[in-house]
Design an enzyme around this catalytic site. Structure first.
Site, PDB file in Angstrom:
ATOM      1  N   ASP A 190       0.859  -1.184   0.120  1.00  0.00           N
ATOM      2  CA  ASP A 190      -0.001   0.013   0.058  1.00  0.00           C
ATOM      3  C   ASP A 190       0.973   1.250  -0.161  1.00  0.00           C
ATOM      4  O   ASP A 190       1.832   1.286  -0.726  1.00  0.00           O
ATOM      5  CB  ASP A 190      -0.921  -0.013   1.081  1.00  0.00           C
ATOM      6  CG  ASP A 190      -2.079   0.989   1.072  1.00  0.00           C
ATOM      7  OD1 ASP A 190      -3.108   0.814   0.541  1.00  0.00           O
ATOM      8  OD2 ASP A 190      -1.877   1.992   1.588  1.00  0.00           O
TER       9      ASP A 190
ATOM     10  N   ASP B 227      -7.929  -7.285  -5.668  1.00  0.00           N
ATOM     11  CA  ASP B 227      -8.040  -5.925  -4.727  1.00  0.00           C
ATOM     12  C   ASP B 227      -8.495  -4.903  -5.860  1.00  0.00           C
ATOM     13  O   ASP B 227      -8.259  -4.767  -6.917  1.00  0.00           O
ATOM     14  CB  ASP B 227      -6.531  -5.726  -4.684  1.00  0.00           C
ATOM     15  CG  ASP B 227      -6.222  -4.352  -4.071  1.00  0.00           C
ATOM     16  OD1 ASP B 227      -7.165  -3.654  -3.821  1.00  0.00           O
ATOM     17  OD2 ASP B 227      -5.016  -4.175  -3.445  1.00  0.00           O
TER      18      ASP B 227
ATOM     19  N   HIS C 290      -6.603  -7.311  -0.987  1.00  0.00           N
ATOM     20  CA  HIS C 290      -5.789  -5.996  -0.942  1.00  0.00           C
ATOM     21  C   HIS C 290      -4.975  -6.727   0.092  1.00  0.00           C
ATOM     22  O   HIS C 290      -3.625  -6.386  -0.041  1.00  0.00           O
ATOM     23  CB  HIS C 290      -6.438  -4.726  -0.717  1.00  0.00           C
ATOM     24  CG  HIS C 290      -5.418  -3.815  -0.278  1.00  0.00           C
ATOM     25  ND1 HIS C 290      -4.566  -3.108  -1.128  1.00  0.00           N
ATOM     26  CD2 HIS C 290      -5.098  -3.014   0.976  1.00  0.00           C
ATOM     27  CE1 HIS C 290      -3.717  -2.148  -0.625  1.00  0.00           C
ATOM     28  NE2 HIS C 290      -4.169  -2.327   0.846  1.00  0.00           N
TER      29      HIS C 290
END
Length: 305
Positions: free
Chosen positions: A108, A243, A271
């Site tokens: 991320d 994701d 994710h």
């Protein structure tokens, strides 16, 4: 924050900064693995990797300012931008004397933070391990998903995030295809257990660069242009294909920039690929690290006493 943290039995360390402290884990010894989380997570994301890898490696895992067990800086002294995050990382690694043979582990926002650092210090980077993340601007013709646009730009979204912890609560449900155990969900969401900490989550979203007018844009461009320096270093990509933010378009960009990377796709992971598919990802990480073991350079004759 809740005191019930499954699998998180580590000694805490703190780096003093200007009016706040950065919390980090520093476990094991050997080649340094610098693990960088994103939003709205914290070092808890890497807990099981630290437990498994610290027997052979040195795992250094910071909580970004205002995240996890780190202190929340005051808004009048801290900008809560990508530049601030990179400066914190540089300060931590300098303090720990970690200047070479670094393996960056990225997820991320950790991808952007780590790759800006890498672009500025390419000589320090030995390997890359990439989970669902970015190290570049949005792929061409790509739009920010509607849910993130709403969270980034809407006053209503800001209210929901600040009052109800909506971003973190939704992330633990939408980010996984396999339901997280309740205690694990609480470990993630309780890290945003106050309005100040929820504001940190919101600032991350608001810092997403979409145009050259956004503060983070120039730094992300710096990271993107720096990727060419890492085309030939060992890289592992483990990607959750379910994701809805970092989808396969982002994976294609990583492969374009790192054509020699070892790539593993997980069709049923989201994710939080390290939660959905930890049992499959861990052996891949261990094998990759073993195969690409860093061998210190031999002493030259001139350097011998």
């Amino acid at each position: 924050m809740t005191t019930s943290l499954p699998d998180f039995d580590f000694k805490s360390h703190y780096l003093p900064r200007d009016g706040y402290r950065i919390h980090y884990l520093d476990e094991g010894s050997g080649e340094p693995l610098v693990m960088l989380h994103g939003n709205p997570t914290w070092s808890y994301l890497y807990r099981r990797f630290v437990t498994e890898l610290r027997t052979k490696y040195r795992a250094v895992v910071p909580d970004h300012a205002g995240c996890g067990l780190s202190h929340v800086p005051k808004e009048d002294t801290y900008s809560f931008t990508l530049a601030s995050r990179v400066a914190d990382l540089e300060a931590l690694l300098d303090t720990l004397g970690l200047h070479r043979n670094l393996t960056l582990v990225l997820h991320d926002w950790g991808g952007l933070i780590g790759m800006v650092y890498a672009a500025r210090h390419p000589e320090k980077i030995a390997r890359l391990i990439v989970f669902n993340t970015a190290g570049f601007l949005l792929p061409r013709r790509k739009r920010l998903p509607a849910a993130l646009r709403f969270a980034r730009n809407s006053r209503l979204a800001a209210c929901l995030i600040l009052k109800f912890n909506a971003f973190a609560r939704l992330a633990v449900h939408l980010g996984c295809r396999r339901p997280m155990p309740r205690a694990v969900r609480r470990a993630y969401t309780s890290a945003c257990d106050s309005p100040d900490r929820r504001r940190v989550t919101l600032r991350f979203v608001q810092d997403i660069p979409l145009s050259s007018h956004d503060p983070a844009y120039a730094l992300v461009l710096e990271a993107q242009e720096g990727l060419k320096r890492f085309r030939n270093i060992p890289a592992l990509i483990c990607w959750g294909e379910r994701d809805f933010v970092f989808d396969n378009d982002f994976l294609s960009e990583w492969i374009r920039h790192l054509p020699g990377a070892e790539v593993h796709r997980f069709p049923d992971a989201g994710h939080y690929v390290t939660e959905d598919a930890f049992e499959q990802v861990l052996p891949l990480v261990c094998a990759f690290l073993a195969r690409s073991r860093i061998v210190p350079p031999a002493h030259s004759v001139d350097s011998l006493p």
